[in-house]
Scaffold this motif. Structure first.
Motif, PDB file in Angstrom:
ATOM      1  N   LEU A  67      50.252 -38.489 -13.740  1.00 11.18           N
ATOM      2  CA  LEU A  67      50.159 -38.660 -12.294  1.00 11.18           C
ATOM      3  C   LEU A  67      48.975 -37.887 -11.729  1.00 11.18           C
ATOM      4  O   LEU A  67      48.252 -38.382 -10.846  1.00 11.18           O
ATOM      5  N   LEU A  68      48.754 -36.686 -12.237  1.00  7.47           N
ATOM      6  CA  LEU A  68      47.614 -35.890 -11.770  1.00  7.47           C
ATOM      7  C   LEU A  68      46.293 -36.563 -12.122  1.00  7.47           C
ATOM      8  O   LEU A  68      45.364 -36.619 -11.296  1.00  7.47           O
ATOM      9  N   LYS A  69      46.179 -37.095 -13.326  1.00  5.67           N
ATOM     10  CA  LYS A  69      44.948 -37.770 -13.734  1.00  5.67           C
ATOM     11  C   LYS A  69      44.734 -39.056 -12.943  1.00  5.67           C
ATOM     12  O   LYS A  69      43.622 -39.348 -12.484  1.00  5.67           O
ATOM     13  N   GLN A  70      45.800 -39.828 -12.808  1.00  8.27           N
ATOM     14  CA  GLN A  70      45.705 -41.107 -12.094  1.00  8.27           C
ATOM     15  C   GLN A  70      45.275 -40.903 -10.656  1.00  8.27           C
ATOM     16  O   GLN A  70      44.390 -41.614 -10.145  1.00  8.27           O
ATOM     17  N   THR A  71      45.870 -39.934  -9.982  1.00 12.24           N
ATOM     18  CA  THR A  71      45.551 -39.725  -8.568  1.00 12.24           C
ATOM     19  C   THR A  71      44.198 -39.042  -8.390  1.00 12.24           C
ATOM     20  O   THR A  71      43.540 -39.231  -7.365  1.00 12.24           O
ATOM     21  N   GLU A  72      43.770 -38.256  -9.378  1.00 13.88           N
ATOM     22  CA  GLU A  72      42.410 -37.699  -9.330  1.00 13.88           C
ATOM     23  C   GLU A  72      41.390 -38.828  -9.409  1.00 13.88           C
ATOM     24  O   GLU A  72      40.446 -38.890  -8.608  1.00 13.88           O
ATOM     25  N   ASP A  73      41.580 -39.721 -10.362  1.00 17.88           N
ATOM     26  CA  ASP A  73      40.672 -40.863 -10.497  1.00 17.88           C
ATOM     27  C   ASP A  73      40.681 -41.712  -9.231  1.00 17.88           C
ATOM     28  O   ASP A  73      39.635 -42.245  -8.822  1.00 17.88           O
ATOM     29  N   GLY A  74      41.854 -41.830  -8.611  1.00 14.82           N
ATOM     30  CA  GLY A  74      41.959 -42.632  -7.396  1.00 14.82           C
ATOM     31  C   GLY A  74      41.085 -42.108  -6.280  1.00 14.82           C
ATOM     32  O   GLY A  74      40.397 -42.881  -5.589  1.00 14.82           O
ATOM     33  N   VAL A  75      41.079 -40.789  -6.097  1.00 15.06           N
ATOM     34  CA  VAL A  75      40.248 -40.176  -5.055  1.00 15.06           C
ATOM     35  C   VAL A  75      38.767 -40.387  -5.356  1.00 15.06           C
ATOM     36  O   VAL A  75      37.996 -40.834  -4.500  1.00 15.06           O
TER      37      VAL A  75
END
Length: 205
Positions: A38-46
């Motif tokens: 979740l941390l990686k996915q949302t970092e990439d999203g930003v």
């Protein structure tokens, strides 16, 4: 002051549910993997949401009372730091697993509530984009990614029982693992806000 930050994030309607109580509160491999992903996915999203955009696009505001993409990114970056600063000190205190019975929200309910853009809340002055230390989107993104990578490394490597460190806040009780999920969900909440601005018909081409 920092305790009020979480109140702002959670001052939205959340359907209370009885969190499943773990007979063994240790962080499992599945929980660790869920948080890291979740941390990686949302970092990439930003990062992806603002990649390659012009200054005109980054600074466009659909209305006077709405944030630009640049302002959203600055808010995400400062909140990343402030939210973790709320939870981290509790890890130096003795575990309080006896307080787990006071947790009223499941992990998934917490994520969904923070990500839900149908419920709006106003942030506090310390988290307003104008009050952050960042002079540019690039600077804010760099700070965000640095802090996020440190948090991911922490989740991967920590041997601390995050489930047994429970924070008692005015809006309820949450363990440190849930705070990590909240941090990830918060960045996704504002990535959605970025996409809303980009979808505005007057957004610069």
């Amino acid at each position: 002051m920092k305790q009020f930050i979480i109140i702002a994030l959670l001052s939205i309607t959340i359907c209370r549910s009885n969190a499943q109580q773990k007979t063994n509160p240790m962080l499992t491999n599945a929980e660790r993997q869920k948080a890291v992903e979740l941390l990686k996915q949302t970092e990439d999203g930003v990062v992806d949401a603002v990649k390659g955009l012009s200054e005109a696009q980054l600074n466009y505001k659909p209305a006077a009372d709405r944030w630009s993409l640049a302002e959203c990114v600055k808010h995400i970056a400062i909140a990343e730091s402030e939210l973790w600063a709320m939870a981290e000190p509790s890890l130096t205190q003795p575990p309080n697993p006896e307080k787990r019975g006071e947790i009223k929200f499941s992990d998934d309910d917490l994520i969904k509530a923070v990500e839900d853009r149908t419920q709006k809340s106003k942030t506090f002055a310390a988290l307003e984009p104008a009050n952050t230390p960042y002079n540019s989107v690039k600077e804010a993104i760099t700070a965000f990614r640095t802090r996020r990578e440190k948090l991911i490394a922490f989740v991967k490597n920590t041997q601390t029982d995050l489930r047994s460190h429970v924070l008692l806040l005015p809006v309820g009780s949450y363990d440190v693992y849930q705070f990590i999920l909240l941090i990830a969900a918060h960045s996704n909440r504002h990535t959605q806000q970025i996409e809303e601005v980009k979808a505005d018909p007057n957004f610069p081409k």
